[in-house]
Each structure stands twice: as C-alpha cells, then as structure tokens.
Design a protein around this motif. Structure first.
Motif, PDB file in Angstrom:
ATOM      1  N   ARG A   1       5.513 -70.879  22.574  1.00  0.00           N
ATOM      2  CA  ARG A   1       5.325 -69.678  21.750  1.00  0.00           C
ATOM      3  C   ARG A   1       6.549 -68.775  21.720  1.00  0.00           C
ATOM      4  N   GLY A   2       7.362 -68.821  22.776  1.00  0.00           N
ATOM      5  CA  GLY A   2       8.552 -67.980  22.802  1.00  0.00           C
ATOM      6  C   GLY A   2       9.757 -68.610  22.142  1.00  0.00           C
ATOM      7  N   ALA A   3       9.617 -69.848  21.660  1.00  0.00           N
ATOM      8  CA  ALA A   3      10.729 -70.556  21.028  1.00  0.00           C
ATOM      9  C   ALA A   3      10.631 -70.447  19.508  1.00  0.00           C
ATOM     10  N   THR A   4      11.731 -70.676  18.841  1.00  0.00           N
ATOM     11  CA  THR A   4      11.717 -70.714  17.379  1.00  0.00           C
ATOM     12  C   THR A   4      11.274 -72.104  16.916  1.00  0.00           C
ATOM     13  N   ALA A   5      10.969 -72.204  15.640  1.00  0.00           N
ATOM     14  CA  ALA A   5      10.552 -73.494  15.074  1.00  0.00           C
ATOM     15  C   ALA A   5      11.651 -74.539  15.258  1.00  0.00           C
ATOM     16  N   GLN A   6      12.910 -74.150  15.029  1.00  0.00           N
ATOM     17  CA  GLN A   6      14.008 -75.101  15.164  1.00  0.00           C
ATOM     18  C   GLN A   6      14.232 -75.498  16.619  1.00  0.00           C
ATOM     19  N   GLN A   7      14.066 -74.587  17.554  1.00  0.00           N
ATOM     20  CA  GLN A   7      14.215 -74.923  18.965  1.00  0.00           C
ATOM     21  C   GLN A   7      13.170 -75.950  19.405  1.00  0.00           C
ATOM     22  N   VAL A   8      11.943 -75.799  18.905  1.00  0.00           N
ATOM     23  CA  VAL A   8      10.897 -76.780  19.209  1.00  0.00           C
ATOM     24  C   VAL A   8      11.278 -78.139  18.623  1.00  0.00           C
ATOM     25  N   ALA A   9      11.833 -78.123  17.421  1.00  0.00           N
ATOM     26  CA  ALA A   9      12.249 -79.376  16.785  1.00  0.00           C
ATOM     27  C   ALA A   9      13.321 -80.079  17.611  1.00  0.00           C
ATOM     28  N   TRP A  10      14.257 -79.329  18.170  1.00  0.00           N
ATOM     29  CA  TRP A  10      15.294 -79.942  19.013  1.00  0.00           C
ATOM     30  C   TRP A  10      14.675 -80.610  20.233  1.00  0.00           C
ATOM     31  N   TYR A  11      13.673 -79.978  20.803  1.00  0.00           N
ATOM     32  CA  TYR A  11      12.973 -80.573  21.949  1.00  0.00           C
ATOM     33  C   TYR A  11      12.328 -81.895  21.531  1.00  0.00           C
ATOM     34  N   TYR A  12      11.681 -81.882  20.375  1.00  0.00           N
ATOM     35  CA  TYR A  12      11.007 -83.096  19.904  1.00  0.00           C
ATOM     36  C   TYR A  12      12.006 -84.178  19.496  1.00  0.00           C
ATOM     37  N   GLN A  13      13.185 -83.769  19.042  1.00  0.00           N
ATOM     38  CA  GLN A  13      14.229 -84.749  18.748  1.00  0.00           C
ATOM     39  C   GLN A  13      14.611 -85.520  19.999  1.00  0.00           C
TER      40      GLN A  13
ATOM     41  N   ALA B   1      10.706 -75.592   4.485  1.00  0.00           N
ATOM     42  CA  ALA B   1      11.120 -74.844   3.296  1.00  0.00           C
ATOM     43  C   ALA B   1      10.027 -74.863   2.226  1.00  0.00           C
ATOM     44  N   ARG B   2       9.363 -76.001   2.078  1.00  0.00           N
ATOM     45  CA  ARG B   2       8.324 -76.108   1.056  1.00  0.00           C
ATOM     46  C   ARG B   2       7.194 -75.117   1.299  1.00  0.00           C
ATOM     47  N   TYR B   3       6.875 -74.894   2.570  1.00  0.00           N
ATOM     48  CA  TYR B   3       5.751 -74.004   2.901  1.00  0.00           C
ATOM     49  C   TYR B   3       6.216 -72.635   3.408  1.00  0.00           C
ATOM     50  N   HIS B   4       7.491 -72.344   3.174  1.00  0.00           N
ATOM     51  CA  HIS B   4       8.035 -71.009   3.435  1.00  0.00           C
ATOM     52  C   HIS B   4       7.870 -70.582   4.898  1.00  0.00           C
ATOM     53  N   LEU B   5       8.161 -71.528   5.807  1.00  0.00           N
ATOM     54  CA  LEU B   5       8.172 -71.212   7.230  1.00  0.00           C
ATOM     55  C   LEU B   5       9.622 -71.096   7.687  1.00  0.00           C
ATOM     56  N   ALA B   6       9.954 -69.985   8.300  1.00  0.00           N
ATOM     57  CA  ALA B   6      11.339 -69.753   8.728  1.00  0.00           C
ATOM     58  C   ALA B   6      11.627 -70.523  10.016  1.00  0.00           C
ATOM     59  N   LYS B   7      12.674 -71.348   9.995  1.00  0.00           N
ATOM     60  CA  LYS B   7      12.964 -72.167  11.167  1.00  0.00           C
ATOM     61  C   LYS B   7      13.502 -71.352  12.327  1.00  0.00           C
ATOM     62  N   ASN B   8      13.995 -70.130  12.070  1.00  0.00           N
ATOM     63  CA  ASN B   8      14.515 -69.289  13.143  1.00  0.00           C
ATOM     64  C   ASN B   8      13.519 -68.234  13.614  1.00  0.00           C
TER      65      ASN B   8
END
Length: 297
Positions: free
Chosen positions: A87-99, A115-122
């Motif tokens: 919860r304290g991480a950004t969407a992109q930080q979570v993606a890096w973990y999953y990568q 981008a399609r669903y207007h979610l900010a990755k930061n």
C-alpha cells in the motif's frame, strides 16, 4: 498443460476451511468459484498460491508438484486484494517487484492498461479508491503473463462500464488458449456471462462442478401451482425448491428427464411453466439453508 488440485485440506483456527477439494483446470478455461461468505474461496486461492501451507493434498502443474518445484510458482498469479504490504508503494514500484518475480512480465502491457483506465503509475496504492485498487490488481495479474490467474472478487467496487471492459480483457486473455482464469465472485449474473464452469463450495467442500453448457441442457427451472398448499414429496426428493409463495412453487431439477416429467405430471399441478435458469438459481437451490428458506417464504 493443466493445473490439478487433489484432496486439498486446510484448517484455520481449528476449523476445517477446506475439506478434500479436488479439481483440474485446463488452459483456455474461465472457472467461477462460488459459495456463501466464509466457505473457503479465498483460502482456496491462498493455499494453491502458497500463502498457506496445505494440511493434506497436493497441487500439480502437468504432473509436477508445486511443493517440490518452487520455480513453478511463476506459473500462478494471485494478487490478494486484502494484502496491505504494497500500500505504501506506487503502481510502478509494485510492477518492478513483479518483474523480478515473473520472468515473462510484460511491462508494455502493464503501462498500456494503466493508461487505458487512467491509473497513474506514480501514485501510491494507498491513495487508490477501492475500485481503482481492484482494477490495478487485475492489470497486474494480466501483465505477469502467468498461465493461471486467480482473481478474488475482481469486479467489487468497479462501475458498470469498467466492469464490462475488465470482463472483455479476461475473455480475450482466455481466448488465446494460453491462460486459465479462476474467479471467486458474488456477482453471479456477470460471472455467468463469461465462465465455462462453476465450482460450488459449501462448508469447505466442493459440492458441484458445473459445466454450464451441460447444465443448461439438462436442468430445468419450473414454476408449479397446486390446488392446495401441500408440496409434493417428489419436489423435495428430486428437486431443489427455490421459493414458495402460497400455492406457487419454484423448483430447480438438475437432471430433468422424461421419466421425471411423467412423475411430475402425476402430482397434478394446475399450472406448470418453464422459467429461464441462471447461475443464481443454482446458488439459491443448493446453498439456501433452513433459516434462509423461512425468510424467503
């Protein structure tokens, strides 16, 4: 390629939450897991995905045991909607973990869907609304490219337009025949429109594995009216009574045959009508207990 669950058992707080659960899922299938609150749907997903250790039973992918082959965990994706450690991480930080965890993670697909669903990755996840967070977990799961996706109440909190778009994403993913999707949901009407099978849980046990196409051809939902308020024993013994209102009885027969129709005619209803049968009807027929039946009556 298939995922097989065999004899899975799990106790939580000394209660048997999962009791001898067995089933197999093939790629290309979308499978609904349905049941009342507290029957073990989330526990099933957590146990399959290694968050809980099974007390008995085993899980295999193409015959190889997950327990002895931990590298196979990358074939499964379950983003627990109740998990708070990101919860304290950004969407992109979570993606890096999953990568790092999933070698086939598709960053381009992840970015495009955000981008399609207007979610900010930061944006940090704790600032997402309930619906935004649910949508994010679906996007993250899809981007892993894991063959087996597990989604727990994925439509909860989403508005009707986003729900339809999400369902389209899941249908497209399964249509490639490279992925299987298991969805636990109480939204039966929308679930019915996309799933091939429905696994029904009751008190920790798998009581039905419905192939929906077969179910629709074999089962019947009937509305019957009798001259008095007595319910014929045939309806209780061979059917599932959904509702009773005065002399009007709605009943579901899961295996409706010519012999059953003959026996039903012998009960002399003054009126009989076939009604559309839905997944909700099967839910009501199998999972309504005595206390609920009194309320419904």
């Amino acid at each position: 390629m298939s995922l097989k669950v065999n004899g899975l058992c799990k106790q939580i707080n000394q209660e048997q939450t999962l009791d001898q659960i067995s089933f197999e899922v093939q790629l290309g299938q979308i499978v609904g897991v349905i049941g009342r609150n507290g029957v073990g749907k989330t526990t099933l997903f957590r146990t399959i995905n290694g968050q809980y250790l099974a007390d008995q039973g085993h899980i295999t992918i193409d015959g190889e045991a997950l327990l002895s082959q931990p590298n196979l965990r990358t074939q499964l994706s379950f983003v627990d909607p109740q998990a708070n450690f990101f919860r304290g991480a950004t969407a992109q930080q979570v993606a890096w973990y999953y990568q790092a965890a999933y070698p086939d993670f598709d960053q381009d697909k992840f970015t495009q869907l955000l981008a399609r669903y207007h979610l900010a990755k930061n944006q940090k996840l704790r600032h997402f609304s309930k619906g935004m967070f649910g949508l994010f977990t679906i996007i993250l799961s899809v981007a892993t490219n894991a063959p087996y996706l597990f989604l727990d109440e994925p439509l909860d909190g989403l508005d009707v337009i986003v729900r339809k778009n999400v369902l389209s994403i899941l249908i497209d993913e399964a249509a490639t025949q490279k992925r299987a999707i298991m969805i636990a949901s109480h939204n039966l009407s929308e679930l019915e429109g996309i799933i091939d099978r429905a696994l029904m849980l009751k008190k920790g046990r798998l009581i039905h594995d419905y192939q929906l196409e077969t179910m629709r051809s074999q089962a019947r939902k009937l509305q019957l009216v009798y001259r008095d308020k007595q319910i014929p024993s045939l309806l209780r013994e061979q059917g599932h009574i959904v509702s009773v209102s005065g002399r009007v009885i709605v009943v579901v027969f899961e295996d409706f045959t010519l012999a059953l129709q003959t026996a039903l005619t012998a009960t002399k209803p003054v009126f009989q009508e076939t009604l559309p049968l839905s997944l909700t009807d099967l839910f009501m027929a199998n999972l309504t207990d005595a206390g609920d039946y009194e309320l419904l009556s």
